[in-house]
Design an enzyme around this catalytic site. Sequence first.
Site, PDB file in Angstrom:
ATOM      1  N   LYS A  96      42.709  68.715  44.910  1.00 20.26           N
ATOM      2  CA  LYS A  96      42.338  69.727  45.480  1.00 20.26           C
ATOM      3  C   LYS A  96      41.579  69.641  46.800  1.00 20.26           C
ATOM      4  O   LYS A  96      40.861  68.533  46.691  1.00 20.26           O
ATOM      5  CB  LYS A  96      41.505  70.842  44.512  1.00 20.26           C
ATOM      6  CG  LYS A  96      40.665  71.860  45.093  1.00 20.26           C
ATOM      7  CD  LYS A  96      40.949  73.043  44.199  1.00 20.26           C
ATOM      8  CE  LYS A  96      40.647  74.429  44.842  1.00 20.26           C
ATOM      9  NZ  LYS A  96      41.689  74.627  46.023  1.00 20.26           N
ATOM     10  N   ASN A 105      48.120  83.630  47.178  1.00 25.24           N
ATOM     11  CA  ASN A 105      46.751  83.032  47.054  1.00 25.24           C
ATOM     12  C   ASN A 105      45.896  82.999  47.998  1.00 25.24           C
ATOM     13  O   ASN A 105      46.281  82.861  49.096  1.00 25.24           O
ATOM     14  CB  ASN A 105      46.833  81.994  45.894  1.00 25.24           C
ATOM     15  CG  ASN A 105      46.606  80.535  47.070  1.00 25.24           C
ATOM     16  OD1 ASN A 105      45.444  80.078  47.597  1.00 25.24           O
ATOM     17  ND2 ASN A 105      47.685  79.752  47.489  1.00 25.24           N
ATOM     18  N   LEU A 127      39.725  77.475  49.347  1.00 23.50           N
ATOM     19  CA  LEU A 127      38.988  75.933  49.312  1.00 23.50           C
ATOM     20  C   LEU A 127      37.808  75.980  48.318  1.00 23.50           C
ATOM     21  O   LEU A 127      36.839  74.888  48.758  1.00 23.50           O
ATOM     22  CB  LEU A 127      38.671  75.383  50.816  1.00 23.50           C
ATOM     23  CG  LEU A 127      39.627  75.302  51.937  1.00 23.50           C
ATOM     24  CD1 LEU A 127      39.173  74.966  53.055  1.00 23.50           C
ATOM     25  CD2 LEU A 127      40.751  74.549  51.382  1.00 23.50           C
ATOM     26  N   ASN A 139      44.441  68.427  55.208  1.00 16.97           N
ATOM     27  CA  ASN A 139      44.886  69.768  55.232  1.00 16.97           C
ATOM     28  C   ASN A 139      44.507  70.604  56.410  1.00 16.97           C
ATOM     29  O   ASN A 139      43.494  71.300  56.482  1.00 16.97           O
ATOM     30  CB  ASN A 139      44.085  70.552  54.013  1.00 16.97           C
ATOM     31  CG  ASN A 139      44.545  71.913  53.712  1.00 16.97           C
ATOM     32  OD1 ASN A 139      45.357  72.513  54.601  1.00 16.97           O
ATOM     33  ND2 ASN A 139      44.162  72.541  52.763  1.00 16.97           N
ATOM     34  N   CYS A 192      45.561  75.552  55.829  1.00 16.37           N
ATOM     35  CA  CYS A 192      45.168  76.359  54.983  1.00 16.37           C
ATOM     36  C   CYS A 192      45.122  77.767  55.561  1.00 16.37           C
ATOM     37  O   CYS A 192      44.340  78.077  56.437  1.00 16.37           O
ATOM     38  CB  CYS A 192      43.997  75.929  54.171  1.00 16.37           C
ATOM     39  SG  CYS A 192      43.390  77.122  52.915  1.00 16.37           S
ATOM     40  N   GLY A 218      55.755  79.218  45.780  1.00  7.17           N
ATOM     41  CA  GLY A 218      56.761  79.551  44.583  1.00  7.17           C
ATOM     42  C   GLY A 218      58.365  79.506  45.083  1.00  7.17           C
ATOM     43  O   GLY A 218      58.528  79.155  46.472  1.00  7.17           O
ATOM     44  N   GLY A 260      57.114  72.765  47.955  1.00 10.50           N
ATOM     45  CA  GLY A 260      57.220  74.159  48.180  1.00 10.50           C
ATOM     46  C   GLY A 260      58.210  74.909  47.250  1.00 10.50           C
ATOM     47  O   GLY A 260      59.465  74.602  47.625  1.00 10.50           O
ATOM     48  N   GLY A 300      54.024  72.336  42.667  1.00  8.23           N
ATOM     49  CA  GLY A 300      52.964  73.083  42.891  1.00  8.23           C
ATOM     50  C   GLY A 300      52.546  74.365  41.867  1.00  8.23           C
ATOM     51  O   GLY A 300      52.601  73.833  40.708  1.00  8.23           O
ATOM     52  N   THR A 301      53.181  75.392  42.236  1.00  4.17           N
ATOM     53  CA  THR A 301      52.933  76.587  41.541  1.00  4.17           C
ATOM     54  C   THR A 301      53.706  76.563  40.169  1.00  4.17           C
ATOM     55  O   THR A 301      53.049  77.083  39.310  1.00  4.17           O
ATOM     56  CB  THR A 301      53.502  77.692  42.235  1.00  4.17           C
ATOM     57  OG1 THR A 301      52.852  77.950  43.523  1.00  4.17           O
ATOM     58  CG2 THR A 301      53.460  78.924  41.659  1.00  4.17           C
TER      59      THR A 301
HETATM   60  C1  LIG Z   1      46.718  78.588  43.847  1.00  4.21           C
HETATM   61  C2  LIG Z   1      46.819  77.491  44.884  1.00  4.21           C
HETATM   62  C3  LIG Z   1      45.949  76.799  45.818  1.00  4.21           C
HETATM   63  C4  LIG Z   1      46.003  75.700  46.541  1.00  4.21           C
HETATM   64  N1  LIG Z   1      45.241  75.130  47.083  1.00  4.21           N
HETATM   65  C5  LIG Z   1      45.393  74.173  48.046  1.00  4.21           C
HETATM   66  C6  LIG Z   1      44.624  73.261  48.654  1.00  4.21           C
HETATM   67  O1  LIG Z   1      43.234  73.248  48.367  1.00  4.21           O
HETATM   68  N2  LIG Z   1      44.662  72.693  49.364  1.00  4.21           N
HETATM   69  C7  LIG Z   1      45.917  72.161  50.116  1.00  4.21           C
HETATM   70  O2  LIG Z   1      46.446  71.521  51.025  1.00  4.21           O
HETATM   71  N3  LIG Z   1      46.942  73.176  49.582  1.00  4.21           N
HETATM   72  C8  LIG Z   1      46.716  73.680  48.569  1.00  4.21           C
HETATM   73  N4  LIG Z   1      47.725  74.972  48.146  1.00  4.21           N
HETATM   74  C9  LIG Z   1      49.150  74.472  48.745  1.00  4.21           C
HETATM   75  C10 LIG Z   1      49.842  73.764  47.614  1.00  4.21           C
HETATM   76  O3  LIG Z   1      49.558  72.497  47.521  1.00  4.21           O
HETATM   77  C11 LIG Z   1      51.427  73.569  47.947  1.00  4.21           C
HETATM   78  O4  LIG Z   1      51.493  72.924  49.273  1.00  4.21           O
HETATM   79  C12 LIG Z   1      52.032  75.163  48.189  1.00  4.21           C
HETATM   80  O5  LIG Z   1      51.578  75.880  47.140  1.00  4.21           O
HETATM   81  C13 LIG Z   1      53.756  74.894  48.020  1.00  4.21           C
HETATM   82  O6  LIG Z   1      53.952  74.537  47.224  1.00  4.21           O
HETATM   83  P1  LIG Z   1      54.619  75.209  45.892  1.00  4.21           P
HETATM   84  O7  LIG Z   1      55.527  76.316  46.344  1.00  4.21           O
HETATM   85  O8  LIG Z   1      55.451  74.624  44.842  1.00  4.21           O
HETATM   86  O9  LIG Z   1      53.296  75.818  45.100  1.00  4.21           O
HETATM   87  C14 LIG Z   1      47.385  75.869  47.013  1.00  4.21           C
HETATM   88  C15 LIG Z   1      48.433  76.430  46.500  1.00  4.21           C
HETATM   89  C16 LIG Z   1      48.309  77.371  45.487  1.00  4.21           C
HETATM   90  C17 LIG Z   1      49.256  78.011  44.831  1.00  4.21           C
END
Ligand SMILES: Cc1cc2nc3c(=O)[nH]c(=O)nc-3n(C[C@H](O)[C@H](O)[C@H](O)COP(=O)(O)O)c2cc1C
Lengths: 312, 312, 257, 257
Positions: free
Chosen positions: B46, B70, B74, B128, B131, B218, B244, B266-267
Site C-alpha cells: 500500500k 474508491n 492514501l 505513485n 493517485c 476493475g 488494471g 488488484g480489485t
Molecule cells: C481500494 C483501492 C486502493 C488502492 N490504493 C492504492 C495505493 O495506495 N497506491 C497506489 O499506487 N495504487 C492504489 N490503488 C490502485 C491499484 O494498485 C491498481 O493500480 C488499480 O486498482 C488497477 O488495478 P485493478 O483494476 O486490478 O484494481 C488502489 C486501488 C484500489 C481499488
Amino acid sequence: MGTVLQTEVAGIGMKNPVLVCSGTWGNGREYSEWLDPGELGGIITKSVTLKPCAGNRPPRLWETPSGMLNSIGLENRGLEAFLEEELPWLAGFGVPVWVNVAGFSEEEYVQVATEISVSGLAAALELNISCPNVRKGGLRFSESLGDAVRLVARVREKAELPLFVKLSPRTADMKAMCVAMAGAGADGLSLVNTVPAMAIDIERAKPRLGNVTGGLSGPAIHPVAVLAVWEAYQSVDIPIIGMGGIWGWEDAVEMIMAGAGAVGVGTLNFVDPGAPLRIVEGIERFLARKGLARVTELVGLAHRGGFPDRAS
Amino acid sequence: MGTVLQTEVAGIGMKNPVLVCSGTWGNGREYSEWLDPGELGGIITKSVTLKPCAGNRPPRLWETPSGMLNSIGLENRGLEAFLEEELPWLAGFGVPVWVNVAGFSEEEYVQVATEISVSGLAAALELNISCPNVRKGGLRFSESLGDAVRLVARVREKAELPLFVKLSPRTADMKAMCVAMAGAGADGLSLVNTVPAMAIDIERAKPRLGNVTGGLSGPAIHPVAVLAVWEAYQSVDIPIIGMGGIWGWEDAVEMIMAGAGAVGVGTLNFVDPGAPLRIVEGIERFLARKGLARVTELVGLAHRGGFPDRAS
Amino acid sequence: MPAGYTATIAERNSFGCSVELVLETPRGFEASPGQFVHVLCGGDGRILRRPFSVSVSHNGGLALLVRPVGEGSRWLCSREVGEELDFLGPLGRGFNINETRENVLIAGGAGIAPLRFLAMEMRKRGLRTLLCWGMDGGEDFGRLPDIIAEESGLYVSTRDGKRGFRGSVLELLDALEVDRNAAFYACGPREMLADLVRGLGDGELERTQVSVEERMACGVGACRGCAVPSARPGAPYLTACREGPVFFAHELDWERM
Amino acid sequence: MPAGYTATIAERNSFGCSVELVLETPRGFEASPGQFVHVLCGGDGRILRRPFSVSVSHNGGLALLVRPVGEGSRWLCSREVGEELDFLGPLGRGFNINETRENVLIAGGAGIAPLRFLAMEMRKRGLRTLLCWGMDGGEDFGRLPDIIAEESGLYVSTRDGKRGFRGSVLELLDALEVDRNAAFYACGPREMLADLVRGLGDGELERTQVSVEERMACGVGACRGCAVPSARPGAPYLTACREGPVFFAHELDWERM
Ligand SMILES: Cc1cc2nc3c(=O)[nH]c(=O)nc-3n(C[C@H](O)[C@H](O)[C@H](O)COP(=O)(O)O)c2cc1C
Ligand SMILES: Cc1cc2nc3c(=O)[nH]c(=O)nc-3n(C[C@H](O)[C@H](O)[C@H](O)COP(=O)(O)OP(=O)(O)OC[C@H]3O[C@@H](n4cnc5c(N)ncnc54)[C@H](O)[C@@H]3O)c2cc1C
Ligand SMILES: Cc1cc2nc3c(=O)[nH]c(=O)nc-3n(C[C@H](O)[C@H](O)[C@H](O)COP(=O)(O)OP(=O)(O)OC[C@H]3O[C@@H](n4cnc5c(N)ncnc54)[C@H](O)[C@@H]3O)c2cc1C
Ligand SMILES: Cc1cc2nc3c(=O)[nH]c(=O)nc-3n(C[C@H](O)[C@H](O)[C@H](O)COP(=O)(O)O)c2cc1C
Ligand code: FES
Ligand code: FES
C-alpha cells in the site's frame, strides 16, 4: 410535455435535453424505423470528412466488460454526399442537427465546417478532435493543447454556427483543456468521446481489432464521463453536452446534475433503439417526483449542494 | 513448477510474474490467512507516506458497471510504523517487495524513497505519481510531464533501489510520458493506476464519495490498461508491470502479450483472495498448451505478430 | 418491417450440441430465409445483442437454432419454456431465391439454421432443391438431421464418416456431381465459405449466395461495425447486418475476407 | 478462522419483505453473533461481494436473512433450494456478550438478523435478555416475529401500531422502562443508531454496542474502504469489516457518522 423539458444550449432551443451521439445513430435512416426523430432533443450526425472515408480494416468491434471497443475509423461518404443526401433529410425533422466534423488536416476541418455552416441546414457544429480511431488527425489534436487551440480558433474564424468541441476523456488536465477550448472560441463542449483502449485475442496473440486500438464506450466509461462533465462545469461557463455510458434515465439525470445542459445517448441505441425517448420520459417523471418545474434546474445541481437533506 | 514461470523485471528475480497491486492487498496480513504470500511473484505494498495519513472522508467506495470507485486517499500509518512493523514482516516471505511511495511534496517522496532504500528490506520502489484521490501531490505529477520528470529524477538520485513509476491512464500522450520517465531514470513502469472518475446519487444530487471524485478499477478499465501497456512497450525498453482489471489468467496473459513483464492483481483480490495463485496456475497451463517453455516468450508477443496462423 | 419484439419461448428442443428455441410473438412475425433476429442475452457485464438466423418461420412464430459458444449463446441455450426473450427483427437481407435453376444449399455446422428455412421455403414453392449439411467439426446435432431430412430431403457429411458421407461438405458436393449450372446458397464457417468460393468459376460467383457472420453491435446498419470487404472499388465495405448477411459471392472481396 | 466457502441452500423461507436462506457448508461453520459473511452475488456487471450478517448458526450450518434492496440482494433472494453460494467468512468482530448485566437488544428492520442470533446465544447461556424489534419503515416480516418470539421472547413495535407497540423502537424501550444499567446491543438503520446514541448518558456509551453498515469491498480489512469515524484522536478511521461491524458506541465519532 409542456415546457418542463425545454432547454437550450448555446442558444439552440431544444424540446428536451436528449440527443443521440455521433456515430451511434448512423445518419438517422436506420433508426427512423424505430422512433420518430422529431421527438428527439437533437441529433448529432456521424463524423463527416471532406472526402469519402473507407474506415478501418475489420474486425471493428469487440465487446468488453460492460463496454465495447470500436474502430470504425470515420467511415463516411464524404462532405458532398452528406450535403446532398443526408443533411437535408435530417434537417426535415424540425429538431436541431449538430454536424460532427472530422478531418485529417486542419484545412479539412476548416473546409468542412465552413461548408456545413454555409449550407444553412445545421444548428451547430461538433468538432471531433478526439477520435481514437484514426492515426492522423483525430486524437492528435486532443493530445496537444496547443494544436487543439489553433484548430478550434481557425474553425471558429470561418464557421458561423455555434461550435461544440468534442474532447477525449484521456486528457491529463481536463480543466485546462476546457478553459483553452472556451478561450479559443468554442461555444460548447461535448464530453466525452470514447476512451482509447484495446484487446488481444490470446489464442492468436493478436489484437482483436483490425486497427489494433479502438475506443471504449458503454456503461464501463460512465463514471469517467461524469467526472469529465463535472470538471468542465467547474472550469468554464459554456454549455456541456454530456455523453458516455448513459444506459437509462438515471444516468442521464446524473450527467445533468454533474453539469451537462444536454445529454447524448450513444452505444445504448444499438441495444435499445427506443431508449432515447424512454430516457426523455424518465427524466420527466423524475422532475415531477422531485417537484421541479424545469429540467434546467437540474443542470449542475450537484455543484450547488444538491437537494436539501431530509430531516431524519 | 520449475523454471517455466520464472522471470525477472529490472533485475529482480521472481518465481512467477504475478504480483498483488498496491492498496488492494493491505500490507499482507489480512490475505496471509487466505494464501501463502511466499507463493506470489512479488508484493507491492500500500502507498506509504512520510507521516501517518488519515485518508479521505467516507463513503469511500462505490460500485459501477464492471468496476468500482474508491477514494481511500492514501490512508496509512506513515513511514515509521511501516518500517518497524510492516516491511520486516513482508520481507520475511522471501519474495520481492515493491514499496509504493507517495507524498504531498517532492521532498516527502524523496525522503520516503531514500529511507526505504536504506532499510535494505525492499526489492524495489514503486513511485505513485498518479493517485486520483489526493488533491495535493498524487495526480498532479501525472498531469504535467515536466513535474513528473523532475520528481523522478530527484528520487532516482537519492534512492538505490530499482525505481518503478506508476502512471495514470489519464495521460494524453502515454508514449511521450513513458519516454520521459525512462529518460528521467525510471527502471520500470507500473501501468495503470485507477482511472479518475465519479458518481452522483441522483436522489440527493450529491456525489457518492465523500471525497467527490475517486479512481475507477476493475474489469471496466482492463481494455484501457492493455492499451497503456501496449503503448509503453512500443516506446521504451524498460520493463512494465501491467495492472488494471485483471479478472482471470486470460487477462493476465493478455497483459503479458501486450508487453508486461509481470502483472498485478488488484480489485480481484477483494472478490477472490485466492485469485493470484489461480492466475499463476492458469498461466502455466496456457504455456503448456501452447508448447512454450518459458513465460518470458509471451512478453510482448502480440507486437511480434503473435502465434502463427493455423492453416485452415 | 423490422421491429422490437418480446417473444415467449413456446418450445425448447435439445439437438445434441445445439438448442432449438421456438418463439411465439404476440404480434405475429414474418421473415424471409437468411434474415436474422438480434437477441438481448443475459450474462455478466455483456451489453450487446447477439444475432441469430431465423431457422423456421411459421404461423407468426419463429424458431432459432443456437450453438452455445460463449456467454450469450450459453445463456440463451439455458432458457426455459415460458420465459420471455427480447429481440429486434427480422433484420438484414435474406436469400434471393432462384426460381429457374436447380438450387444447391450448403450448410456447415450451425450454418444449417437459415438453410433449413430456405429449403422449406423452396420446397413450398416446388423448386428443385438439394440440401447438403457438413458437420466437419465433428458436431453432433442429435435428431435434427432426421427432422430436416423429412422436411426437405438432406445429404449429410462428416469428416470421419460417422454419419452420412465421409469427408467435407464440399467433397460431398463433388461426390453428388451436382449440376454446375445450379444456384448455390451457403452458410457456415468463414473458411468453408472461402473454400467454396475458391472453387467457383466466373459465372458461378454470380449464382452463389453466402450468408456471412461478423460481430455486430447495432444490427441495423447504423454503426458500421460489421464491415465486410466489398468487391466494388468505390465502396470498400459493406455491412453484414443490413446489406447482408446474405451476399452474392461476387459482391465480396474474398482476398480481404 | 475465516475461510472461503461453497454452501448449498438447504432451505428457503419467505418472511414477508425478506427471505431467509439456510445454508449447509460441507466443512462445517462456526460464527459468533454479529459476524458476517461476504457473499458473491450475481447480477449484471456487479463485481463486489455483499455482506450479510449470520442470523442463525447451528450444527455447522448458518442462515441469512436478506432484504431485497438492490441487484445483489434481489439476486440472492431469488436463489432456490439446492443452488450453491460462494461466501467468505465468518468475518469481522461480533458482539461482546455481557454476562453480568441485563441485556437489551434493539433491532431495526433487517437489523434483526444478527440480534436474533445474539438473543439465541444469550438464551443458551441463560442470560437475562430483552429483545426489541422495531419495524419503523412499515416492513412486514411475515411469520418471522412469531418464530423469534418463541425462540427468545420478543417485543415488536411499528409506527402505526399494526403490530405490537405503536411508535418507534426507541419509544418502545422507554415504554418498557428498561433497566438503564443494562448492556445495550443495537443493529438497524444509521439514523436509529444515532438516535439511540444521542439518548445515552456517559456510562451507557461504554455499555452499548452497535453493529454498523458500510459499503464494503474486501470485507477483511485490506482496502480501507469501509471506514467509519473513530472517536480516538490518533486513529481517525476504523474499518467496519474488521474492527467492526460491532463497535462500542464510545469507539465511534457520532458527529462525523
Ligand atoms: C481500494 C483501492 C486502493 C488502492 N490504493 C492504492 C495505493 O495506495 N497506491 C497506489 O499506487 N495504487 C492504489 N490503488 C490502485 C491499484 O494498485 C491498481 O493500480 C488499480 O486498482 C488497477 O488495478 P485493478 O483494476 O486490478 O484494481 C488502489 C486501488 C484500489 C481499488
Ligand atoms: C447474421 C448472423 C446469424 C447467426 N446465426 C446463428 C445461428 O442461427 N445459430 C448460432 O448458433 N449462431 C449464429 N450466429 C453466431 C452467433 O451470433 C454467435 O455465436 C454469438 O453471437 C456468440 O455470442 P456469445 O456471447 O455466445 O459468444 P462470445 O463470448 O461473444 O464469443 C464466443 C465466440 O463466438 C464468436 N462470435 C461471437 N459473436 C459473433 C458473431 N456475431 N459472428 C460471428 N462470430 C461470433 C467469437 O469470435 C468467439 O469465438 C450468427 C451470427 C450472425 C452474424
Ligand atoms: C456487516 C453488514 C451486515 C449486513 N447484514 C445484512 C443482513 O443480515 N440482511 C440484509 O438484508 N442486509 C444486510 N446488510 C446490508 C446488505 O449488505 C446490503 O443490503 C446489500 O449489500 C445491498 O446490495 P445490493 O446489490 O442489493 O444493493 P445495491 O444496488 O448495491 O444498493 C442498494 C441500496 O443498498 C445500500 N447498500 C448497499 N450496500 C450496502 C452496504 N454494504 N451497507 C449498507 N448499505 C448498503 C445502498 O446504499 C443502496 O441504497 C449488511 C451490511 C453490512 C455492512
Ligand atoms: C460505433 C461507434 C461509432 C462512433 N463514431 C463516432 C464518430 O464518428 N464521431 C464521434 O465524434 N464520435 C463517435 N463515437 C463516439 C460517441 O459519439 C460517444 O462519444 C461515445 O460512444 C460515448 O458514449 P456512449 O458510451 O454512450 O456510447 C462513436 C461511438 C461508437 C460506439
Ligand atoms: S452491426 Fe452496426 S452496422 Fe452492422
Ligand atoms: S471492506 Fe475493505 S477494509 Fe473493510
